[in-house]
Enzyme design. Sequence first.
Site, PDB file in Angstrom:
ATOM      1  CB  CYS A  72      -0.887  -0.002   1.239  1.00  0.00           C
ATOM      2  SG  CYS A  72      -1.853   1.519   1.444  1.00  0.00           S
ATOM      3  CB  CYS A  82      -0.847 -12.837  -6.571  1.00  0.00           C
ATOM      4  SG  CYS A  82      -1.176 -14.329  -5.673  1.00  0.00           S
TER       5      CYS A  82
END
Length: 135
Positions: free
Chosen positions: A97, A122
């Site tokens: 993030c 993924c």
Amino acid sequence: MPYEIEKPEEQWRAELDPDEYRVLREAGTEAAFTGEYNDTKTTGVYNCRGCGAELFRSDTKFESHCGWPSFYDPADTDAVELLEDRSMGTVRTEVRCARCGSHLGHVFEGEGYATPTDQRYCINSISVRLAPADS
């Protein structure tokens, strides 16, 4: 790299359960085919479990049969940070993030999926929270 959301490790440990902490803060991986979003078809937005940032949208989620939710593109290219990862004896690209630095998973390219980007993000289910779209 400094992130917009920075917290002491004690605070992360207090806010996340042990499994969330292991994946988001220690770059762990949940077991394949066990995550709550692996098979979901719910329309909505996937937000960072650590800080709430919008990361992925359900319209870019696809069936890769790899055991983790797969997306072909983040909601915004600035939403994620890509880093070289040599931790498993091979070179992979880690996805974090961009707002808080939490580990999300890995991105792979050139696997031949019929997606617009030829990429597979993924992502660990435990790294995100699905906010369903209003019906």
